[in-house]
Design an enzyme around this catalytic site. Structure first.
Site, PDB file in Angstrom:
ATOM      1  N   CYS A   1       0.836  -1.210   0.000  1.00 22.23           N
ATOM      2  CA  CYS A   1       0.000   0.000   0.000  1.00 22.23           C
ATOM      3  C   CYS A   1       0.865   1.252   0.000  1.00 22.23           C
ATOM      4  CB  CYS A   1      -0.934  -0.015   1.209  1.00 22.23           C
ATOM      5  SG  CYS A   1      -1.964   1.470   1.317  1.00 22.23           S
TER       6      CYS A   1
ATOM      7  N   CYS B   1      -0.410   4.114   2.138  1.00 26.52           N
ATOM      8  CA  CYS B   1      -0.166   3.947   3.579  1.00 26.52           C
ATOM      9  C   CYS B   1       1.309   4.209   3.915  1.00 26.52           C
ATOM     10  CB  CYS B   1      -0.496   2.528   4.040  1.00 26.52           C
ATOM     11  SG  CYS B   1      -2.007   1.857   3.369  1.00 26.52           S
ATOM     12  N   ASP B   2       2.214   3.676   3.113  1.00 28.17           N
ATOM     13  CA  ASP B   2       3.620   3.617   3.519  1.00 28.17           C
ATOM     14  C   ASP B   2       4.572   4.472   2.683  1.00 28.17           C
ATOM     15  OD1 ASP B   2       2.873   1.814   5.473  1.00 28.17           O
ATOM     16  OD2 ASP B   2       3.132   0.089   4.163  1.00 28.17           O
TER      17      ASP B   2
END
Ligand code: NAP
Length: 328
Positions: free
Chosen positions: A137, A140-141
């Protein structure tokens, strides 16, 4: 003899969608029952720092966020049961769901919130380094790779979107694809090819994620060029696997409409499914956004729609003209 549990609302799944549906349903006095499945907490249980879920001034760890959601759902009155739905009957009224424990759940309404799972390459090194440089992701990261070098594996829309997104953070992004053409839409391909900081390595597979340091982090990838069989090393600080997701819907096949990729089909902008009284929320019905916050949002909608459905069942709407007819 098997146990029988009757409820007005059965929620299947314990990710952000399921817990949010539970919180709203419990507060609407529906006394919901939530089945956690095999991996309570869902995909966030393998996410380290979450910085994009509103309400946290600093990063919150995925498992800690899910623990809070679970406690909140329990505190407002959800019965949370560690059981896995093994069979469903959506023709029966009330709906009938059989758990792995043997318990039979009878439910007036059901929210399917079983989520989806990122597909992985299946390498032992990939599994070991999840959360230490291997991610599925970018939203997300990606933030953690400011000024660094990253790779994305895959050739679909997701891979191209992730590669483009990562250019907001990383200095260099390498897309690795196993063929010599992308599956992504042409307009996305054009953006990718035009980007000065994205390079594409064609006809290559990742054989191993390389690591070093203490604590161990990703340092590179061992790649195989498929036409020649030659192996090379690509130094990177992180790798994003974007080879698709698999929705967790096998138990629902044949009982509710699924699309050709296995996602539950819902009415656009709603959570209603092909079966009145059965709703679906979160990644199990969303192949596009796949964020914890969007899953929570659709979980909320599902609970509100279930409540409205139950209200209408109890007191059906008077058809237009019926009152006038009755008065005559
Ligand atoms: P996808 O379209 O199925 O693409 C998966 C990609 O991963 C393919 O290029 C495939 O290679 C590659 N792949 C699969 N298994 C692999 C393996 N073991 N090793 C290496 N590569 C592998 O999945 P997606 O990109 O996640 O998209 C899913 C759906 O969501 C699609 O319908 C897509 O259009 C949609 N989506 C749309 C948007 C948008 O409209 N903006 C954004 C994201 C997703 P091959 O090409 O060789 O099969």
């Amino acid at each position: 003899m098997s146990d029988l549990i009757a409820t007005r609302l059965l929620i299947i799944g314990a990710g952000p969608a399921g817990y949010t549906a539970a919180i709203y349903a419990a507060r609407a006095n529906l006394d919901p029952v939530l089945l956690t499945g095999l991996q309570p907490g869902g995909q966030l249980m393998i996410t380290s720092d979450v910085e994009n879920y509103p309400g946290f001034a600093t990063a919150v760890e995925g498992p800690a966020l899910m623990e809070q959601m679970e406690k909140q759902a329990a505190n407002v009155g959800t019965a949370i049961i560690n059981d896995l739905a093994m069979a469903v009957d959506f023709l029966a009224r009330p709906f009938r769901v059989t758990g792995d424990s043997g318990t039979i759940y009878l439910a007036d309404t059901v929210v399917i919130a079983t989520g989806a799972q990122a597909r992985w390459l299946g390498l032992p090194s990939e599994r070991r380094l999840q959360g230490a440089g291997v991610s599925a992701c970018a939203t997300c990261d990606g933030f953690f790779y400011r000024g660094k070098q990253v790779a994305v594996v895959g050739g679909g829309n997701t891979a191209v979107e992730e590669a483009l997104f990562l250019t907001h953070h990383a200095d260099k992004v390498t897309l690795i694809h196993r063929r010599d053409t992308l599956r992504a839409e042409k307009i996305m391909q054009r953006r990718l090819f035009d980007h000065p900081r994205i390079e594409v390595i064609w006809n290559a597979t990742v054989e191993e994620v390389l690591s070093g340091g203490q604590p161990e982090v990703v340092t590179g990838l061992r790649l195989r060029d498929l036409p020649s069989g030659t192996e090379t090393t690509l130094p990177v600080d992180g790798v994003f696997i974007a080879i698709g997701h698999t929705p967790t819907t096998s138990v629902f096949r044949g009982h509710v409409e699924l699309d050709d990729e296995g996602y539950v089909v819902t009415t656009p902008g709603q959570t209603t499914t092909s079966v009145p009284g059965v709703f679906a929320a979160g990644d199990v019905q969303d192949k596009h956004w796949r964020q914890a916050v969007t899953a929570a949002g659709t979980g909320c909608i599902a609970a509100l729609e279930a409540e409205r459905y139950l209200t209408l069942q109890a007191a059906p709407e008077v058809p237009a003209g019926a009152l006038a007819t009755a008065a005559e």
